[in-house]
Scaffold this active site. Structure first.
Site, PDB file in Angstrom:
ATOM      1  CB  ALA A 246      -2.349 -14.325  -8.164  1.00  0.00           C
ATOM      2  N   GLY A 248      -6.008 -11.670  -9.966  1.00  0.00           N
ATOM      3  CA  GLY A 248      -6.357 -11.592 -11.192  1.00  0.00           C
ATOM      4  C   GLY A 248      -7.240 -10.421 -11.494  1.00  0.00           C
ATOM      5  N   GLY A 249      -7.314  -9.253 -10.445  1.00  0.00           N
ATOM      6  CA  GLY A 249      -7.888  -8.108 -10.547  1.00  0.00           C
ATOM      7  C   GLY A 249      -7.541  -7.364 -11.920  1.00  0.00           C
ATOM      8  CG  ASP A 268       1.167 -15.704  -8.966  1.00  0.00           C
ATOM      9  OD1 ASP A 268       1.194 -14.349  -8.851  1.00  0.00           O
ATOM     10  OD2 ASP A 268       1.478 -16.394  -7.936  1.00  0.00           O
ATOM     11  CB  CYS A 375       0.732  -2.056  -3.567  1.00  0.00           C
ATOM     12  SG  CYS A 375       1.066  -3.592  -3.168  1.00  0.00           S
TER      13      CYS A 375
END
EC number: 2.1.1.-
Length: 478
Positions: A246, A248-249, A268, A375
């Protein structure tokens, strides 16, 4: 150009990060003074937005040039873009990615008497081009009416009380806008108010709002996030697993690169996020994605009679390629002016990431590819995890990445220089913060803008592994 103070962290968190960035290897590679300078520059970068907005084109429904044309038409409808020559650049190494430069920081914006305080998350979104939506508004001046020109401030430390009429705590100016609602409308207790509360007209940093703009054709992503699926390099007809998928990119990017041929399993453990992922896949016209609300740490089937065919958990060595975009401390996100997390919270992700890596290795076919990404900027969640994985799983080999857009990995985890070159660490501190306006954009060379977009992005990390032999037995993640 720095207009905001460096990211505000708890002292123990800042010290923890500083120790890892000033590790023995890093200091000996340059000097303590240079390592400290780079660390302070990074903290400043984190509180400011990247220089570009990154848009990924859904190539399943349209060509990049076709969608670029549609996007140019849409942007000409936006007041600040009407008649302007702000470019939309196609990335040379990421052919399905378009880059729109952000202008700012703007100086001499006149601050208004009427003020609105927004939450830090809302403030971060405004700095990336969003308008102010009602749920993000924390306080408003006593006599605010619809149509008033308002100055917007971010409550970066979360100290303002909901519904307050004034706030004297730490706040950061984000720009001016026009109120769509009165104070009474906003704080009347109606839970269904979710639309735009203030339309930004003079933001400090300007980037177009992409709310409901070409939703079937484009997907907003940070630049390093668009690199991940290209590094995974999925092929039509393969079976792919996205373990923590999630919103979902990356899942939808994988499906588009496969020409929607094959099977993309997306997991997810939060049901609302899975619902949103399914909506995104449908909106983008992708049918190869099967999304499940499931905890990926339990995705390995231990009993051949257990479970439903095609649904999690899965038998060992079921997937051609696996993406583990791992849950992480998120310390690379930009802009982020304040992080209130404790050291315990920041350091809590490493064990979970290792559990997920353990499952991923066993679910991957021999000859298959595993891509691990985060990230965040911490050594513990990035290079240390790579070193751990290589020690723990003899079947894994680190592989070069294509495209290679980020810098090499950070020293300090015991990896060789050759291994560090096979990693991608996106570190925004490698370039000074920019001051861009329409004049400087007009004079800028395309190559220079692409170079800047590659550097001035969020903090991010990517590693690519090849599984060179079968997993003979379950390996402990400890």
């Amino acid at each position: 150009m720095y207009v905001f103070p460096k990211i505000s962290l708890r002292p123990e968190v800042e010290n923890y990060l500083k120790e890892s960035f000033l590790n023995e290897e890093a200091v000996s590679a340059s000097s303590k003074q240079e390592a400290e300078r780079k660390f302070e520059a990074l903290l400043l970068c984190l509180s400011h937005p990247p220089s570009f907005t990154t848009v990924r084109v859904n190539t399943h429904l349209g060509s990049v040039q076709y969608v670029r044309g549609l996007l140019l038409e849409e942007l000409q409808k936006v007041g600040q873009f009407r008649g302007s020559s702000i470019p939309i650049l196609q990335h040379p190494a990421l052919p399905d990615v378009l880059l729109i430069p952000m202008t700012g920081p703007r100086k001499n914006i006149e601050r208004q008497q009427c003020e609105v305080i927004v939450g830090a998350q809302c403030g971060n979104a405004v700095l990336r081009g969003a308008h102010v939506y009602v749920p993000g508004i924390v306080s408003a001046s006593k006599f605010m009416k619809a149509g008033d020109v308002i100055s917007i401030y971010s409550d970066i430390k979360g100290k303002c009380k909901k519904g307050a009429k004034e706030f004297d705590g730490t706040k950061v100016f984000l720009g001016n806008g026009i109120s769509e609602l009165s104070r009474k409308d906003i704080f009347n207790g109606l839970p269904d108010l979710k639309g735009i509360g203030i339309r930004m007209t003079e933001p400090i940093y300007f980037s177009p709002s992409f709310d409901n703009v070409l939703p079937s054709y484009i997907f907003l992503q940070n630049l390093p996030s668009t690199v991940v699926a290209h590094v995974l390099n999925p092929q039509p007809g393969e079976k792919i697993l996205d373990m923590c998928a999630a919103p979902g990119g990356k899942t939808t990017h994988i499906a588009a690169l496969m020409q929607d041929q094959g099977e993309v399993i997306a997991l997810d453990k939060i049901s609302n996020k899975v619902k949103k992922l399914k909506q995104n896949a449908s909106l983008l016209g992708l049918h190869s994605i099967r999304a499940f609300c499931f905890d990926a740490t339990k995705a390995l089937k231990l009993d051949t009679t257990d479970g439903i065919e095609g649904a999690p958990p899965f038998l060992p060595e079921s997937f051609d390629r696996i993406l583990l975009d791992a849950p992480c401390s998120g310390m690379g996100q930009r802009p982020n002016m304040a992080c209130t997390w404790t050291l315990k919270e920041v350091t809590s992700y490493q064990p979970l990431q290792r559990k997920l890596l353990n499952v991923a290795v066993q679910l991957l076919k021999p000859g298959g590819v595993l891509v691990y990404s985060t990230c965040t900027i911490t050594l513990a969640e990035n290079e240390e995890q790579v070193a751990w994985a290589l020690r723990t799983f003899p079947c894994l080999q680190l592989r070069p990445q294509e495209p290679q857009i980020g810098g090499e990995g950070m020293v300090g985890a015991g990896l060789s220089l050759e291994q560090l070159k096979q990693l991608q660490r996106f570190d925004p501190s490698v370039v000074p913060l920019q001051n861009m306006d329409t004049d400087s954009l007009r004079d800028a060379r395309r190559e220079d803008m692409i170079w800047l977009a590659n550097k001035d992005c969020i903090g991010f990390f990517i590693a690519k592994f090849l599984k060179c032999q079968s997993t003979e037995e379950k390996v402990s993640w400890k």
